[in-house]
Design a protein around this motif. Structure first.
Motif, PDB file in Angstrom:
ATOM      1  N   LEU A  22      63.232  -4.050  -9.451  1.00 30.33           N
ATOM      2  CA  LEU A  22      61.899  -3.535  -9.181  1.00 30.33           C
ATOM      3  C   LEU A  22      61.698  -2.273  -9.997  1.00 30.33           C
ATOM      4  O   LEU A  22      62.653  -1.672 -10.481  1.00 30.33           O
ATOM      5  N   THR A  23      60.451  -1.894 -10.133  1.00 31.59           N
ATOM      6  CA  THR A  23      60.144  -0.744 -10.978  1.00 31.59           C
ATOM      7  C   THR A  23      60.076   0.513 -10.134  1.00 31.59           C
ATOM      8  O   THR A  23      59.496   0.499  -9.047  1.00 31.59           O
ATOM      9  N   VAL A  24      60.675   1.581 -10.630  1.00 33.01           N
ATOM     10  CA  VAL A  24      60.557   2.863  -9.954  1.00 33.01           C
ATOM     11  C   VAL A  24      60.117   3.903 -10.988  1.00 33.01           C
ATOM     12  O   VAL A  24      60.627   3.936 -12.114  1.00 33.01           O
ATOM     13  N   PRO A  39      67.403  -3.647  -6.320  1.00 32.29           N
ATOM     14  CA  PRO A  39      67.040  -3.092  -5.010  1.00 32.29           C
ATOM     15  C   PRO A  39      68.152  -2.258  -4.381  1.00 32.29           C
ATOM     16  O   PRO A  39      67.884  -1.286  -3.689  1.00 32.29           O
ATOM     17  N   ASN A  40      69.403  -2.647  -4.636  1.00 31.95           N
ATOM     18  CA  ASN A  40      70.510  -1.905  -4.008  1.00 31.95           C
ATOM     19  C   ASN A  40      71.165  -0.901  -4.966  1.00 31.95           C
ATOM     20  O   ASN A  40      72.267  -0.436  -4.711  1.00 31.95           O
ATOM     21  N   VAL A  42      72.093   2.474  -6.462  1.00 30.12           N
ATOM     22  CA  VAL A  42      72.191   3.824  -5.909  1.00 30.12           C
ATOM     23  C   VAL A  42      71.824   4.826  -7.006  1.00 30.12           C
ATOM     24  O   VAL A  42      72.186   4.646  -8.172  1.00 30.12           O
ATOM     25  N   ARG A  82      71.518   7.708  -1.787  1.00 32.36           N
ATOM     26  CA  ARG A  82      70.087   7.527  -1.989  1.00 32.36           C
ATOM     27  C   ARG A  82      69.875   6.361  -2.941  1.00 32.36           C
ATOM     28  O   ARG A  82      70.465   6.326  -4.026  1.00 32.36           O
ATOM     29  N   LEU A  83      69.025   5.437  -2.544  1.00 34.96           N
ATOM     30  CA  LEU A  83      68.701   4.349  -3.455  1.00 34.96           C
ATOM     31  C   LEU A  83      67.752   4.863  -4.532  1.00 34.96           C
ATOM     32  O   LEU A  83      66.862   5.675  -4.251  1.00 34.96           O
ATOM     33  N   ALA A  85      65.460   3.232  -5.786  1.00 37.53           N
ATOM     34  CA  ALA A  85      64.122   2.741  -5.421  1.00 37.53           C
ATOM     35  C   ALA A  85      63.400   3.679  -4.462  1.00 37.53           C
ATOM     36  O   ALA A  85      62.179   3.646  -4.353  1.00 37.53           O
ATOM     37  N   MET A  86      64.161   4.521  -3.764  1.00 40.45           N
ATOM     38  CA  MET A  86      63.548   5.457  -2.807  1.00 40.45           C
ATOM     39  C   MET A  86      62.963   6.689  -3.499  1.00 40.45           C
ATOM     40  O   MET A  86      62.368   7.537  -2.851  1.00 40.45           O
ATOM     41  N   GLU A  88      60.646   6.857  -5.811  1.00 41.64           N
ATOM     42  CA  GLU A  88      59.305   6.652  -6.362  1.00 41.64           C
ATOM     43  C   GLU A  88      58.455   7.919  -6.200  1.00 41.64           C
ATOM     44  O   GLU A  88      58.316   8.450  -5.097  1.00 41.64           O
TER      45      GLU A  88
ATOM     46  N   PHE B   4      70.464  -6.708  -1.165  1.00 42.79           N
ATOM     47  CA  PHE B   4      69.423  -6.815  -0.142  1.00 42.79           C
ATOM     48  C   PHE B   4      68.072  -6.685  -0.821  1.00 42.79           C
ATOM     49  O   PHE B   4      67.977  -6.187  -1.948  1.00 42.79           O
ATOM     50  N   ARG B   8      58.553  -1.235   0.420  1.00 36.01           N
ATOM     51  CA  ARG B   8      58.056   0.035   0.956  1.00 36.01           C
ATOM     52  C   ARG B   8      56.981  -0.251   1.985  1.00 36.01           C
ATOM     53  O   ARG B   8      56.031  -0.984   1.711  1.00 36.01           O
ATOM     54  N   LEU B  33      73.293   3.803   4.219  1.00 32.70           N
ATOM     55  CA  LEU B  33      73.896   3.447   2.931  1.00 32.70           C
ATOM     56  C   LEU B  33      75.408   3.649   2.945  1.00 32.70           C
ATOM     57  O   LEU B  33      76.152   2.886   2.330  1.00 32.70           O
ATOM     58  N   ASP B  48      61.613   0.708   3.278  1.00 33.73           N
ATOM     59  CA  ASP B  48      61.562   2.159   3.068  1.00 33.73           C
ATOM     60  C   ASP B  48      60.324   2.712   3.788  1.00 33.73           C
ATOM     61  O   ASP B  48      59.203   2.341   3.470  1.00 33.73           O
TER      62      ASP B  48
END
Lengths: 190, 334
Positions: A22-24, A39-40, A42, A82-83, A85-86, A88, B4, B8, B33, B48
């Motif tokens: 996915l795009t971040v 997605p996973n 880190v 922290r991922l 993806a989080m 963004e 996984f 959001r 995590l 999220d």
């Protein structure tokens, strides 16, 4: 496994890899960055392996040692928990982004002057925590408060004494710079 | 790390409808995590929730304090309302984890954090909490860190939170939003005793999201204290901790609140000890009697007998400091 949970477009083929990327979009060391990540993925691994920023270190990988500390929106965080993806829309700063215009951050300068490291592996994380605490008015300036605020950064060589000295020395330069900055801001506003 | 899906949440309603039993909400991610990397938790999808509007702290008309689920541990510890009216909560938050983790961890996430029992964290070990029916390696293993209160044959894992101990003493209500609407649960009833179902850790139904935690109105005039005893001075879990609050009526104790951490399978409110303090002189003898009552049902294991003594001492010291603060408050308002 219940497939009904995958209501997002990022359907993950379980057990066959990391799922569809996915795009971040985030700001990394002051530069707008757009990335495809699993997605996973880190944040720590993305910094080191996808973006080739090796300054941020992997120690325990479980939030216990602080070697992976970065700033997210100005606050020190463990990038291993922290991922990517989080992140963004967030501002991420690594040790590579600590210096400005070719000048070392006061913390970097004082770590050199105070010999605040031995093997150096924990040093980027130490400096990221140190630079965040200097900017955080909620953290006390006395030695005990600094030690407490730095307790999430382990130094197996035991350079703690010099690390503390470096932080307190950097504070003088940092406060002077911050004061100059506020004067400039006021002048700019006038 | 197992793969996984990731999405959001764009609204609280959407989040509450979106998740299935195998999915998990992620906010700070500091427990989740960690445990996914250890293969202890195996969510198939993460939702999220960080962009949801759950970051406010507001004083309600009835004097209570409503804390949004996503307020970070750092921001809550330093919030003016918390420092002024619930200093015991501020102290407890700052006694927990490290700066980095407090910056990431959220209020609701702290309530949901999992035990640090090393057998729970090791998929090769027997653990009824992680793998129901597999047994408990802690019972006859190295159990120095384990619970002396609230344990069962199946599980003796300690609830690790400091924040929750303060909230147990203050009294609070959780607001939960799920597919069937909103409901409220008293803080003391949210975490479950392990009994013979230690894998059921709390009263959260499938798809439900904690949206807020509302603290009871503060005791006035009162003093409070959070005392945490541990193997090192910082960044370590409690061997025993105590959150104490007292209000004074002259020389006598008006109301009292006592909760324990580090020694029990859930945040441990000591209601009988509190009752025994009411109307008594605010002095050591009263505190020692309360401590005896609080630990009367303690069931130590092979390596943690010292926790019984340590918890009693934590209660006495925390109450003594709370009484001192209450005395100052009383003098100031006289």
């Amino acid at each position: 496994m219940d497939d009904s949970v995958h209501s997002s477009p990022n359907k993950s083929p379980l057990g066959t890899g990391d799922g569809e990327p996915l795009t971040v979009n985030f700001t990394l060391n002051g530069k707008a960055t757009s990335l495809q990540v699993a997605p996973n993925a880190v944040l720590l691994d993305v910094l080191r392996e996808q973006l080739q920023l090796g300054g941020t270190k992997k120690g325990c990988d479980h939030g216990q040692c602080g070697a992976c500390t970065v700033h997210v929106d100005g606050q020190a965080m463990n990038s291993c928990l922290r991922l990517a993806a989080m992140c963004e829309g967030q501002h991420v700063t690594t040790v590579e982004g600590l210096s400005r215009d070719g000048e070392l951050h006061p913390v970097q300068q004082s770590f050199l002057e105070c010999d605040a490291f031995q093997c150096g592996y924990c040093t980027p994380g130490q400096m990221m925590s140190a630079s965040a605490l200097l900017a955080d008015e909620r953290i006390g300036t006395d030695d005990a408060s600094v030690k407490e605020a730095m307790s999430g950064n382990i130094c197996r060589c035991g350079a703690y004494k010099n690390i503390l000295e470096a932080i307190q020395q950097a504070r003088l330069a940092y406060d002077a710079t911050a004061e100059r900055g506020s004067v400039q801001r006021k002048e700019g506003a006038a | 790390m197992r793969p996984f899906a990731f999405s959001r949440a764009d609204s609280v309603d959407h989040a509450a409808h979106q998740t299935a039993p195998t999915a998990a909400f992620v906010a700070g991610g500091t427990t989740l995590l960690d445990l996914v990397k250890l293969d202890v938790m195996r969510p198939t999808a993460l939702v999220d929730i960080n962009t949801l509007p759950l970051k406010r702290v507001e004083r309600l008309d009835d004097g209570r304090l409503k804390i949004g689920a996503l307020v970070t541990n750092t921001d809550l510890a330093h919030h003016e309302e918390v420092k002024a009216h619930y200093p015991v909560l501020s102290q407890a938050l700052l006694a927990g984890a490290s700066t980095q983790l407090r910056n990431m961890a959220t209020t609701a996430g702290n309530v949901m954090q999992r035990t640090r029992c090393p057998y729970y964290r090791d998929p090769a070990a027997a653990c009824n909490r992680r793998a129901p029916g597999s047994g408990c390696d802690a019972r006859d293993g190295i159990n120095r860190m384990h619970a002396v209160l609230g344990g069962s044959t199946d599980c003796v894992a300690v609830h690790p939170s400091d924040m929750c101990v303060a909230m147990a003493a203050i009294g609070a209500t959780l607001t939960l939003k799920g597919p069937d609407g909103e409901r409220e649960v008293a803080f003391g009833e949210f975490h479950r005793l392990p009994g013979d179902t230690p894998h059921i850790e709390h009263d959260l139904r499938d798809g439900e999201l904690i949206t807020a935690i509302t603290l009871d109105a503060p005791l006035v005039p009162a003093g409070s204290h959070y005392l945490k005893l541990r193997d090192r001075a910082s960044y370590e879990f409690a061997l025993a901790s105590c959150a104490a609050q007292l209000s004074l009526d002259g020389e006598l104790i008006g109301e009292a609140r006592v909760a324990l951490g580090g020694v029990a399978t859930k945040p441990w409110r000591c209601a009988e000890a509190e009752a025994a303090l009411v109307g008594q002189p605010a002095e050591i003898a009263s505190f020692e009697r309360a401590a005896e009552i609080a630990l009367a049902d303690a069931r130590p294991l092979a390596h943690n007998g010292f926790k019984v003594t340590l918890a009693k001492q934590a209660i006495v010291r925390a109450l003594r400091e709370a009484a001192r603060c209450a005395g100052e408050t009383q003098e100031a308002s006289a």
